[in-house]
Design a protein around this motif. Sequence first.
Motif, PDB file in Angstrom:
ATOM      1  N   PRO A  29       0.825  -1.215   0.000  1.00 13.19           N
ATOM      2  CA  PRO A  29       0.000   0.000   0.000  1.00 13.19           C
ATOM      3  C   PRO A  29       0.851   1.254   0.000  1.00 13.19           C
ATOM      4  O   PRO A  29       1.783   1.393   0.781  1.00 13.19           O
ATOM      5  N   GLY A  30       0.534   2.158  -0.918  1.00 17.44           N
ATOM      6  CA  GLY A  30       1.246   3.422  -0.978  1.00 17.44           C
ATOM      7  C   GLY A  30       2.609   3.366  -1.621  1.00 17.44           C
ATOM      8  O   GLY A  30       3.322   4.368  -1.653  1.00 17.44           O
ATOM      9  N   LYS A  31       2.971   2.200  -2.147  1.00 17.34           N
ATOM     10  CA  LYS A  31       4.285   2.051  -2.768  1.00 17.34           C
ATOM     11  C   LYS A  31       4.144   1.636  -4.227  1.00 17.34           C
ATOM     12  O   LYS A  31       3.106   1.151  -4.653  1.00 17.34           O
ATOM     13  N   GLU A  32       5.226   1.817  -4.966  1.00 13.31           N
ATOM     14  CA  GLU A  32       5.228   1.397  -6.354  1.00 13.31           C
ATOM     15  C   GLU A  32       5.404  -0.113  -6.451  1.00 13.31           C
ATOM     16  O   GLU A  32       5.918  -0.772  -5.546  1.00 13.31           O
ATOM     17  N   ARG A  33       4.989  -0.635  -7.585  1.00 10.11           N
ATOM     18  CA  ARG A  33       5.172  -2.064  -7.825  1.00 10.11           C
ATOM     19  C   ARG A  33       6.667  -2.341  -7.973  1.00 10.11           C
ATOM     20  O   ARG A  33       7.369  -1.637  -8.694  1.00 10.11           O
TER      21      ARG A  33
ATOM     22  N   THR B  53       4.923  -8.098   3.182  1.00  7.75           N
ATOM     23  CA  THR B  53       3.482  -7.925   3.013  1.00  7.75           C
ATOM     24  C   THR B  53       3.189  -7.063   1.792  1.00  7.75           C
ATOM     25  O   THR B  53       3.697  -5.946   1.671  1.00  7.75           O
ATOM     26  N   ALA B  54       2.390  -7.597   0.878  1.00 10.82           N
ATOM     27  CA  ALA B  54       2.077  -6.894  -0.364  1.00 10.82           C
ATOM     28  C   ALA B  54       1.112  -7.737  -1.176  1.00 10.82           C
ATOM     29  O   ALA B  54       0.862  -8.907  -0.848  1.00 10.82           O
ATOM     30  N   VAL B  55       0.600  -7.143  -2.237  1.00 11.40           N
ATOM     31  CA  VAL B  55      -0.093  -7.915  -3.262  1.00 11.40           C
ATOM     32  C   VAL B  55       0.963  -8.376  -4.258  1.00 11.40           C
ATOM     33  O   VAL B  55       1.735  -7.563  -4.763  1.00 11.40           O
ATOM     34  N   TYR B  56       0.998  -9.662  -4.499  1.00 12.51           N
ATOM     35  CA  TYR B  56       1.994 -10.238  -5.404  1.00 12.51           C
ATOM     36  C   TYR B  56       1.348 -10.504  -6.759  1.00 12.51           C
ATOM     37  O   TYR B  56       0.268 -11.115  -6.843  1.00 12.51           O
ATOM     38  N   TYR B  57       2.027 -10.058  -7.800  1.00  7.40           N
ATOM     39  CA  TYR B  57       1.522 -10.185  -9.156  1.00  7.40           C
ATOM     40  C   TYR B  57       2.452 -11.062  -9.989  1.00  7.40           C
ATOM     41  O   TYR B  57       3.678 -10.873  -9.975  1.00  7.40           O
ATOM     42  N   CYS B  58       1.862 -11.955 -10.721  1.00  2.37           N
ATOM     43  CA  CYS B  58       2.597 -12.724 -11.722  1.00  2.37           C
ATOM     44  C   CYS B  58       2.669 -11.897 -13.004  1.00  2.37           C
ATOM     45  O   CYS B  58       1.699 -11.212 -13.363  1.00  2.37           O
ATOM     46  N   ALA B  59       3.792 -11.963 -13.687  1.00  2.00           N
ATOM     47  CA  ALA B  59       3.968 -11.177 -14.909  1.00  2.00           C
ATOM     48  C   ALA B  59       4.723 -11.990 -15.940  1.00  2.00           C
ATOM     49  O   ALA B  59       5.526 -12.865 -15.605  1.00  2.00           O
ATOM     50  N   SER B  60       4.495 -11.645 -17.197  1.00  2.00           N
ATOM     51  CA  SER B  60       5.164 -12.367 -18.274  1.00  2.00           C
ATOM     52  C   SER B  60       5.365 -11.440 -19.470  1.00  2.00           C
ATOM     53  O   SER B  60       4.595 -10.490 -19.667  1.00  2.00           O
TER      54      SER B  60
END
Length: 125
Positions: free
Chosen positions: A41-45, A90-97
């Motif tokens: 929250p409040g931070k860049e990916r 702690t964060a939302v983790y995103y898969c990327a390709s």
Amino acid sequence: QVTLVESGGGLAQAGGSLSLSCSASGRTSSTFHMGWFRQAPGKEREFVAVIRWSSGDTYYADSVKGRFTISRDNTNTVYLQMNSLKTEDTAVYYCASRPPKLGAAIDRAADYEYWGQGTQVTVSS
């Protein structure tokens, strides 16, 4: 088009472990890079880890090196094993390709074309 579907995550205590998985479907390719980014929250990916599908070479952010392991199998699935978790994980983790691109950076979110919906990882103290 490539569709990425994440699973795993959840709640863990500091020092504990969690694992994430991401399955790719659609116009996948053995030349693609697949990996994980996270956003608090409040931070860049930010970059976490990436694997070059063709070679199996792996790359990690300094903040997770030695604690997280990225791997893949032959079903277009990439995994992230997270050990020795810290509250700052702690964060939302995103898969990327993405496919290989001239001038693209392995750790730059803007260079990735395909993203999963994200999965929450919460580490409590």
